[in-house]
Structure formats: structure tokens, C-alpha cells
Design a protein around this motif. Structure first.
Motif, PDB file in Angstrom:
ATOM      1  N   TYR A  68      31.778   7.124  93.482  1.00 29.51           N
ATOM      2  CA  TYR A  68      31.064   6.244  94.708  1.00 29.51           C
ATOM      3  C   TYR A  68      30.873   7.112  95.761  1.00 29.51           C
ATOM      4  O   TYR A  68      29.698   7.038  96.445  1.00 29.51           O
ATOM      5  N   ARG A  69      31.787   8.124  96.054  1.00 31.80           N
ATOM      6  CA  ARG A  69      31.414   9.073  97.346  1.00 31.80           C
ATOM      7  C   ARG A  69      30.047   9.924  97.043  1.00 31.80           C
ATOM      8  O   ARG A  69      29.494  10.155  97.999  1.00 31.80           O
ATOM      9  N   PHE A  70      29.880  10.048  95.663  1.00 33.28           N
ATOM     10  CA  PHE A  70      28.794  10.990  95.277  1.00 33.28           C
ATOM     11  C   PHE A  70      27.415   9.952  95.277  1.00 33.28           C
ATOM     12  O   PHE A  70      26.698  10.542  94.643  1.00 33.28           O
ATOM     13  N   GLY A  71      27.546   8.798  95.966  1.00 37.91           N
ATOM     14  CA  GLY A  71      26.308   7.940  95.946  1.00 37.91           C
ATOM     15  C   GLY A  71      26.184   7.131  94.574  1.00 37.91           C
ATOM     16  O   GLY A  71      24.818   6.968  94.268  1.00 37.91           O
TER      17      GLY A  71
ATOM     18  N   ASN B 188      26.062   8.990  92.075  1.00 38.07           N
ATOM     19  CA  ASN B 188      25.292   9.970  91.181  1.00 38.07           C
ATOM     20  C   ASN B 188      26.709  10.990  90.380  1.00 38.07           C
ATOM     21  O   ASN B 188      26.943  11.963  90.904  1.00 38.07           O
TER      22      ASN B 188
ATOM     23  N   LEU C 128      25.553  14.472  89.459  1.00 41.33           N
ATOM     24  CA  LEU C 128      25.976  15.385  90.709  1.00 41.33           C
ATOM     25  C   LEU C 128      27.407  15.753  90.478  1.00 41.33           C
ATOM     26  O   LEU C 128      27.388  16.884  90.978  1.00 41.33           O
TER      27      LEU C 128
ATOM     28  N   LYS D  82      28.155  18.226  88.136  1.00 43.30           N
ATOM     29  CA  LYS D  82      27.499  19.777  88.519  1.00 43.30           C
ATOM     30  C   LYS D  82      28.587  20.357  89.341  1.00 43.30           C
ATOM     31  O   LYS D  82      28.787  21.558  89.044  1.00 43.30           O
ATOM     32  N   PHE D  83      29.029  19.689  90.356  1.00 35.22           N
ATOM     33  CA  PHE D  83      29.821  20.254  91.319  1.00 35.22           C
ATOM     34  C   PHE D  83      31.227  20.765  90.921  1.00 35.22           C
ATOM     35  O   PHE D  83      32.018  21.564  91.269  1.00 35.22           O
TER      36      PHE D  83
ATOM     37  N   LYS E 158      30.988  23.729  89.100  1.00 35.22           N
ATOM     38  CA  LYS E 158      30.905  24.784  89.843  1.00 35.22           C
ATOM     39  C   LYS E 158      32.240  25.112  90.773  1.00 35.22           C
ATOM     40  O   LYS E 158      32.261  26.444  91.288  1.00 35.22           O
TER      41      LYS E 158
ATOM     42  N   HIS F 150      40.292  25.283 105.832  1.00 31.20           N
ATOM     43  CA  HIS F 150      39.678  24.190 106.525  1.00 31.20           C
ATOM     44  C   HIS F 150      38.486  23.679 105.296  1.00 31.20           C
ATOM     45  O   HIS F 150      38.185  22.498 105.072  1.00 31.20           O
ATOM     46  N   THR F 151      37.728  24.784 105.201  1.00 33.04           N
ATOM     47  CA  THR F 151      36.644  24.509 104.155  1.00 33.04           C
ATOM     48  C   THR F 151      37.118  23.987 102.707  1.00 33.04           C
ATOM     49  O   THR F 151      36.393  22.945 102.181  1.00 33.04           O
TER      50      THR F 151
ATOM     51  N   LYS G 231      39.875  22.506 102.123  1.00 34.20           N
ATOM     52  CA  LYS G 231      40.139  20.934 102.404  1.00 34.20           C
ATOM     53  C   LYS G 231      39.141  20.296 102.186  1.00 34.20           C
ATOM     54  O   LYS G 231      39.338  19.017 101.285  1.00 34.20           O
TER      55      LYS G 231
ATOM     56  N   THR H 177      35.996  20.587 100.523  1.00 35.02           N
ATOM     57  CA  THR H 177      35.557  20.479  99.261  1.00 35.02           C
ATOM     58  C   THR H 177      36.532  19.689  98.280  1.00 35.02           C
ATOM     59  O   THR H 177      36.081  18.916  97.391  1.00 35.02           O
TER      60      THR H 177
ATOM     61  N   ASN I  47      36.117  15.975  98.945  1.00 37.87           N
ATOM     62  CA  ASN I  47      34.767  15.533  98.376  1.00 37.87           C
ATOM     63  C   ASN I  47      34.943  15.271  96.915  1.00 37.87           C
ATOM     64  O   ASN I  47      34.538  14.202  96.415  1.00 37.87           O
ATOM     65  N   LEU I  48      35.626  16.054  96.090  1.00 40.32           N
ATOM     66  CA  LEU I  48      35.682  16.127  94.750  1.00 40.32           C
ATOM     67  C   LEU I  48      36.869  15.394  94.186  1.00 40.32           C
ATOM     68  O   LEU I  48      37.175  15.040  93.001  1.00 40.32           O
TER      69      LEU I  48
ATOM     70  N   ILE J  94      28.685  24.058 104.004  1.00 37.42           N
ATOM     71  CA  ILE J  94      29.283  23.810 102.544  1.00 37.42           C
ATOM     72  C   ILE J  94      28.110  23.057 101.741  1.00 37.42           C
ATOM     73  O   ILE J  94      27.656  22.026 102.029  1.00 37.42           O
TER      74      ILE J  94
ATOM     75  N   PRO K  73      30.271   6.304 101.708  1.00 38.55           N
ATOM     76  CA  PRO K  73      28.935   6.592 101.713  1.00 38.55           C
ATOM     77  C   PRO K  73      28.031   5.199 102.272  1.00 38.55           C
ATOM     78  O   PRO K  73      27.168   5.406 103.135  1.00 38.55           O
TER      79      PRO K  73
END
Lengths: 118, 694
Positions: A19-22, A24, A27, A30-31, A34, A61-62, A64, A66, A69-70, B13, B112
Motif C-alpha cells: 500500500y505504501r508503495f502506491g 506497486n 516497485l 525491486k527495492f 536492492k 537515521h537514513t 531507519k 529505508t 519504508n520496506l 534516498i 500514501p
């Protein structure tokens, strides 16, 4: 193992994450693939090694973000803890080292799972 | 308004950027930046395409806060809305963001859909804002244009109205515009130089507009004063002065001047533009600073314009001449400070004065000058030719007239020009060359009306056979006195036309002699009428009179009356009748004659000058008519002429007596002209003629 299976195995709420990925999923996948190549973690560890507080703060922080998000909530929380401590001025090794350790463990766990994705 | 359709996503990022991009990419174009620096550059380059900037806070190189600061400083923040998308969840950052002008703050991780909505909201809001701003700007521009149009229309109407009024003064239409421009120059110079007279551009515009109406009152001034080429009499001048007050009256009746300030300018300029700094102006006799500054400026502009422009009654002066005349106080007294500004504005004024009329004027002015110059040229050509033709003759005349002391003249019918010799100027003043003679002569107040008739009659009498004439008329000389002149003229024909083309002649001043003659005539006439003269004593005065008249010919009428013998008639009544006859007789004869009563019942009339037999007969008949018209009177007339009937008056009188006697032989109411046969008559000695025996 599919990505979603791997994510579930890592404790990720896949629905929410997609859902957070819209919506997708592709996508997301993919990440996810990665993620192991993301330099943030290694940069964080390098900073820990030289005890560069500033850089530690930033990379933690970064990472955190990322992780969040995943869908890697646990990893995200552990990074947040480190960032928080560092911002509060608790920069002594006694404080930071256990937190870093925790991050390492969680990270490793996730990577192992991801590596099992075809 | 161009639709902005690009979203800038700023985050170091990649993942974050990707997620955000994902959300908006179906409806928007996405631009990405990795750090603040890049973001700034992209905003600079594409700011007009961006609908929103999604900005992360924690970034290397330049963080979000710095980006905001820069956007705020460059005011780009007003053009592009910025939304913080940040993991930072503390209030401090949030507040700082809002202070810096951020439109919204979205924390990570975010929902979102909600983010979508919030971003779209911000975009839409901003679009609205921009739309309204644009519309407002457009309206503002339109309003300004309309205001300009209105101003121009206003100015046009005022200028047209004033030009129409100026046209009536037979002045060129550019007068108004020039005064406007000069006023503007002076006002600018004033506000430049003196702080207390600081005029804004708007005020200067208003005042120069008001200037156009300064002479509006002249519309009520009658033509004969307004268009009089000469100096005005005192009462005429007073009427002229009233144009200031009339103008104010007119202005007060105009509802359309709603702007109070503008009205004040119009009113004060109209009323006070003829005041003088020293208080000797009109209508209110204000002095010094009591006169509103703008009225003073218009006053000076009016004077300067009048000097540097051509009028009917004065030549055009150069800028330099005008300046010196004004500074010398020759054209009124002005505020010394104003004069200083006048001096300062010299360059600008000079530029004004040499501006050709075509630049901002009607065609009228240019047409007039073209016509004028064409006429002048034509005149020149004609004059040249005429002068050339007459030059030789004139040279001859010149010599002769100088010798004779008379004024010689030369009149050409076709050109209606009368050329006098130089002496004319000394005697009558004015130019020796007179144009438009026909018109001017009949209008002239320098020749009495009855003498004008004499001239007309003499001119009409000229013919091929009898092409000369001589008349005596009175003309007003330089001193104002009317003097007698004898005009001897001769008509010349160049072609076979019925009417003569040239008239030459001389003007001889016979005033002295004429006055003497008239005096004598009156003396004799009055004396005769009172009966104080008798045959003897009358001879000498008449002789003298005849000599003074240079009369070399004439006729003598001797009239004897016979009263009806009525004893009842009293002597008094008789006398009255006789006297009445005498008056009637005098009326019959005119200037060149003497009429008088010789005796109780004898009258004498002496006619001088040329005559014909027919004329004598006619005159005699007329005298007889007098008898018929008057009751109880009969008479006889004897007529003799000189020089044929006698060398001296005395001898002629003698002959007339004989003629009279002869007439009486035929009865009452008879007349006879002398002829030689009558010499045989031996007149009886008449007792009532005192002692003279013929």
C-alpha cells in the motif's frame, strides 16, 4: 521463495508495505532486491568503527527511514533508538555499542531472508 | 495562465523518491533532486513549471531548512509551494518550517492516500491563488489603460473647446498647446528648484490641463473688441478685462468638473492669470504670494508665448528677445523666484519655441501660412513689375515735384494702388504707397463726406475727350486740421478701354488762399444781405474775391424785384419777403458764387468759373422760377459775363445793368443777356444809386 514470502518471513506487513508503495508491488520487489546493496548499512558500520558520531547519526537515521519504508519495522525501531541516544548526547561507547549490536543482528536476519529470494 | 504540471521531489534516498514518485506520476511530471543544492538549481531553472516541491529535511550538501531559507530570500517561495516530507517528528523543525513559509509538513512514514490528498490540496490552493493574482493584475492593467484613455479624452475635450475659443480670436490653434507645454516646463523647473513648490507629476498634469481653460471667458467678449486690431479704448479695455470673471462664472456652471482639486486650479488660473506681482493686475488686484503660484506660472507662460509667436498686430520675437523683454519688466511684473526658474528652464523653452507648428497643431495654421506666403509672393511680383514700369516716369516726376513743392500722385486702377511723392509723408504721415485705395478712401475719416462726393463726381466726369479735372477738397493733415487742397488730375489710357487705367496729378495746398476766399465770400455775402453795401462799395470786395478765386471767367446776374404795389402792405412785411427771396436765391447758387442784396429791391449773384450758355439760361430760368413760387413778387434779370463783357467787375456790372434795363422793356418777369447792341442804352440816372453815374 517469493519476495512477499521473504518479507513475511522477516515480519513485514506486506499489505501495508505494498500500500505504501502506491500499490506497486513490482516497485517494492525491486527495492527489496536492492536492499542488500544499499550502502547505508556499511557506511553506518564504518562510522561506528571510527566513532564518528555525526555520521553515525545521519546513516542511522537514513537506515531507519529505508527500513521503515520496506516494512522492516524492527530494524527501523532499533535504528531510531540509536539516533535518539546520539541526539540526546549519550555518545559514550557503553551506550552506543549495545544499540549498534542490535541493529547488526536484525539487519543480518533480514539479509539472510532476502538472499533466499529467487 | 499556464498549467503547472511538474512536481519536484527532493530526497537523498532513492527509495523515498521512488515511493513519492510512484504516488504522483500518473497525473504529474516528476523531477527529482538528491540534495538541497540540486533542488535550488532545478527550482531556479524550472520554477514556472513546478506545481509543488516535496522536500526532505535531512540531506547532505544542503538540507531542507537551508533550501527554504534560500527560497524565501529569493522570494521564490511565493511562486512555488513547498511541502516538507520528513522523518523528523519534532515540533521545533515543524515550527521552523512553517516560519520559513512551508505550506505543509508530512511525516514519514506516511499514508500514501492521505499524502496524495494533501499534496493535491496544496497544489490546487496555490493554483487558485495564482489565478486570482493574475486576474487582479490584468484588471489593474485594464484599469490603468482606461484611466489613461479617460485622461486623454478629457484633455482632448478641453483642448478642443479651448481651441475653438482661440479660433474665434483669429489666433492659431497651437497657442493653447504651446502654453500648456510652456507651463509644464516652468512647473517642473519650479518644483525642481524650490522645495515649497514641490509638485507631483499628477499635480503638474492637472495644472497643465487646467491651463487650457484660462481664456474661456473670452467667448463672452464681443467681436468688435476682441478682434480690434488697434488699441482699445478705456471702456473697451474694461470689458476685455472682464473675461477673467466671466471665465470663473462659466466654470462654476460646469457640473462635470467633479474633482475639487482640478476645479480649484481651473478657477484660480482663470481668475488670476492677469494679476501682477506688484498688485496692479486685475480683476482682484492681488499682489505677491497672494496670487496662486499656478496662476503666476500661466501668466508668465501666456506672455512668453505671445512674444514668441506671430500675431496680427505684432511681429514674432526670438526666444532671446522675449527673455530680455520679460526680464526688463516690459511685459508686466513677475515673482523674482519664478523668473529665476524661467531662466533655468531656458533650454527647455528654447526647444519649445523652435518646435515647428506642424508637430501638434491643426491644419488650419499651416494652411493659413501657406496662403499668406503665396499671396505675399504674388504681391511682390506685381509690385515689382509695376515699380519697374513706373520707375522711369517716377524719376521724372520726382525732379519736377521737388521743384514745385506739390505732392504728386499716381493711381493705378487695376492694382488699386495710389503712389504719392515723398512730400506726402511730411504732410499726411504714413506710407507714400497706399493700397486698397477705393475701399480706404470711402471709409476714410480724413476727407469730409461732401468732398468725397466731389471726388467721385470728378472721376466720373473723366472721358477720352475731357480727361482732366480739378477739384478743391478738404483733407485732414498730420496735425489733425482739415486743410484745403486743390487736386488737378489727368486720366491716362493704356488701351482702348472705356475706363481709364491710370490717373496722375498733383495735390496743391491752397488752404491759405481758400480760407481767405471763403472769408471774403462770407464777408461780402453777409454784408450784402444786410444791405450795407451799395453799388460803389461792393465793387472792391467782389473784385478782391474774384481775384482770390483766380476766377478768369464768370457771370453776373442782376436781379431787380418789383413788389406788387399795395399800399396796405407794410414796410416790414415787404422786407421779410425780400429777405426770403434773398435766402432762396442763396440756396440756388452754391459755393463758387456770391449772392447778396445790393439795394432795397436789387439782388446780385456772381457766378465764378466755367459756364456754358445753356448753363446760364438754366440758372436764369431757375431764378425766374423763384418769382413764380413767391407771391406778390415780380422781377427782371440782367446777365452779363466776364471776361467777354468787360475786363473788370465794375464794367461787367455796368453791362448787367444794361441787360436788366433791356429786359424791363419787355415787361415784368423778363430776363436778358447782355449783348453789344445794348450799349446804346443810356441808363437813366437812378436816384437810389448813390451818386454814381454810368
Amino acid at each position: 521463495m517469493t519476495v512477499l514470502e521473504a518479507l513475511r518471513g522477516a515480519g513485514v506487513d506486506t499489505e501495508a508495505t505494498i500500500y505504501r508503495f502506491g500499490g506497486n508491488q513490482i516497485l517494492l520487489e525491486k527495492f527489496v532486491r536492492k536492499f542488500p546493496h544499499d550502502e547505508t548499512y556499511s557506511s553506518l558500520m564504518a562510522a561506528v568503527k571510527v566513532d564518528n558520531i555525526e555520521k553515525m547519526k545521519n546513516f542511522a537515521h537514513t537506515l531507519k527511514g529505508t527500513a521503515a519504508n520496506l516494512g522492516f519495522e524492527e530494524l527501523s525501531n532499533r535504528c531510531a533508538a540509536l539516533v535518539s541516544a546520539l541526539r540526546n548526547g549519550s555518545i559514550s561507547v557503553d551506550v552506543t555499542e549495545p544499540l549498534v549490536e542490535k541493529i547488526k543482528q536484525e539487519y543480518k536476519k533480514i539479509i539472510d531472508i532476502i538472499l533466499r529470494i529467487e | 495562465m499556464r498549467r503547472r504540471n511538474t512536481i519536484l521531489i527532493v530526497d537523498d534516498i532513492e527509495l523515498n523518491r521512488a515511493i513519492l514518485s510512484e504516488l504522483f506520476q500518473d497525473k504529474h511530471i516528476i523531477m527529482e533532486a538528491e540534495n538541497g543544492q540540486e533542488a535550488i538549481e532545478l527550482i531556479e531553472a524550472h520554477g514556472d513549471r513546478l506545481s509543488v516541491v516535496l522536500l526532505d529535511v535531512v540531506m547532505p550538501v544542503m538540507d531542507g531548512i537551508e533550501v527554504l531559507r534560500q527560497l524565501r530570500d529569493s522570494r521564490k517561495i511565493e511562486e512555488v509551494p513547498v511541502i516538507f516530507i520528513t522523518a523528523e517528528n519534532n515540533e521545533g523543525t515543524a515550527l521552523r518550517g512553517y516560519t520559513m513559509g512551508v505550506s505543509d509538513i508530512i511525516t514519514k512514514p506516511f499514508n500514501p492516500d492521505i499524502v496524495c490528498r494533501r499534496v493535491e490540496n496544496v497544489i490546487e490552493l496555490h493554483e487558485h491563488k495564482r489565478f486570482l493574482e493574475e486576474k487582479l493584475q490584468e484588471q489593474y492593467v485594464i484599469m490603468e489603460q482606461q484611466e489613461q484613455k479617460l485622461k486623454r479624452a478629457n484633455t482632448f475635450v478641453i483642448d478642443t473647446l479651448s481651441t475653438v475659443i482661440e479660433f474665434r480670436n483669429c489666433e492659431s490653434g497651437t497657442h493653447i498647446r504651446r502654453i500648456r507645454n510652456i507651463t509644464e516646463v516652468l512647473l517642473k523647473s519650479l518644483s525642481h528648484k524650490y522645495g515649497e513648490y514641490d509638485f507631483t507629476q499628477e499635480q503638474i498634469s492637472m495644472i497643465t490641463d487646467a491651463t487650457a481653460l484660462h481664456d474661456i471667458g473670452k467667448i463672452a467678449i464681443p467681436d468688435f473688441i476682441l478682434l480690434k486690431p488697434g488699441k482699445l479704448t478705456e471702456s473697451e479695455y474694461n470689458i476685455m478685462k472682464s473675461h477673467t470673471l466671466i471665465g470663473c462664472e462659466i466654470l462654476q456652471n460646469l457640473d462635470c468638473i467633479q474633482d475639487k482639486e482640478f476645479f480649484q486650479y481651473c478657477y484660480e488660473i482663470c481668475r488670476h492669470h492677469h494679476e501682477r506681482w506688484d498688485g496692479n493686475g486685475y480683476p482682484d488686484g492681488l499682489s505677491g504670494d497672494d496670487i496662486p503660484v499656478w496662476a503666476q506660472v500661466v501668466s508668465l507662460a501666456d506672455v512668453y508665448e505671445a512674444l514668441t509667436n506671430k500675431w496680427v498686430y505684432k511681429p514674432q520675437y526670438t526666444h532671446q528677445q522675449a527673455v530680455s523683454m520679460i526680464l526688463n519688466g516690459e511685459c508686466g511684473v513677475f515673482n523674482p523666484e519664478l523668473l529665476k526658474c524661467f531662466m533655468d528652464a531656458e533650454e527647455a523653452l528654447k526647444a519649445e519655441s523652435i518646435k515647428p507648428d506642424d508637430e501638434d497643431s491643426s491644419n488650419f495654421a499651416t494652411t493659413i501660412s501657406a496662403e499668406e506666403s503665396a499671396l505675399a509672393e504674388q504681391e511682390n511680383k506685381l509690385s515689382q513689375q509695376t515699380l519697374q514700369l513706373l520707375e522711369l516716369e517716377r524719376q521724372k516726376y520726382h525732379v519736377l515735384t521737388d521743384l514745385s513743392g506739390d505732392i504728386v500722385f499716381d493711381y493705378n486702377v487695376k492694382e488699386d494702388i495710389l503712389q504719392f511723392s515723398e512730400k506726402y509723408m511730411h504732410v499726411f504721415g504714413g506710407d507714400c504707397k497706399v493700397k486698397n485705395v477705393r475701399e480706404r478712401l470711402w471709409r476714410s475719416g480724413r476727407v469730409p463726406e461732401e468732398d468725397k462726393k466731389k471726388i467721385k463726381k470728378a472721376l466720373e466726369s473723366l472721358s477720352l475727350l475731357d480727361n482732366s479735372c480739378k477739384i478743391q477738397i478738404r483733407i485732414q493733415v498730420l496735425s489733425g486740421e482739415f486743410q484745403w487742397f486743390e487736386i488737378s488730375a489727368c486720366a491716362l489710357w493704356e488701351t482702348e478701354n472705356a475706363y481709364w487705367e491710370n490717373l496722375i496729378g498733383k495735390l496743391e495746398n491752397i488752404h491759405q488762399a481758400k480760407m481767405e476766399t471763403i472769408r471774403l465770400q462770407e464777408q461780402v455775402s453777409s454784408s450784402l444781405l444786410t444791405g450795407t453795401y451799395n453799388c460803389e462799395t461792393i465793387v472792391e470786395p467782389i473784385d478782391r474775391y474774384l481775384n482770390s478765386m483766380h476766377a478768369d471767367s464768370g457771370a453776373l446776374f442782376l436781379i431787380e424785384l418789383d413788389m406788387d404795389q399795395d399800399d396796405n402792405m407794410e414796410n416790414v412785411t415787404e422786407n421779410t419777403i425780400l429777405q426770403r427771396f434773398g435766402e432762396n436765391l442763396k440756396k440756388l447758387f452754391q459755393n463758387t458764387s456770391i449772392v447778396g442784396r445790393l439795394d432795397e429791391d436789387k439782388f446780385i449773384a456772381v457766378l465764378c468759373g466755367a459756364y456754358s450758355q445753356a448753363m446760364l439760361t438754366e440758372t436764369t430760368e431757375k431764378i425766374c422760377e423763384l418769382f413764380y413760387n413767391m407771391q406778390s413778387i415780380y422781377g427782371n434779370i440782367g446777365v452779363a459775363c466776364f471776361p467777354q463783357d468787360g475786363p473788370t467787375f465794375e464794367s461787367v456790372l455796368n453791362k448787367a445793368e444794361k441787360a436788366l434795363y433791356s429786359a424791363k422793356q419787355y415787361g415784368k418777369g423778363q430776363y436778358a443777356f447782355y449783348d453789344d447792341e445794348m450799349d446804346i442804352f443810356q441808363l437813366p440816372v437812378v436816384a437810389d444809386i448813390n451818386g454814381i453815374v454810368y
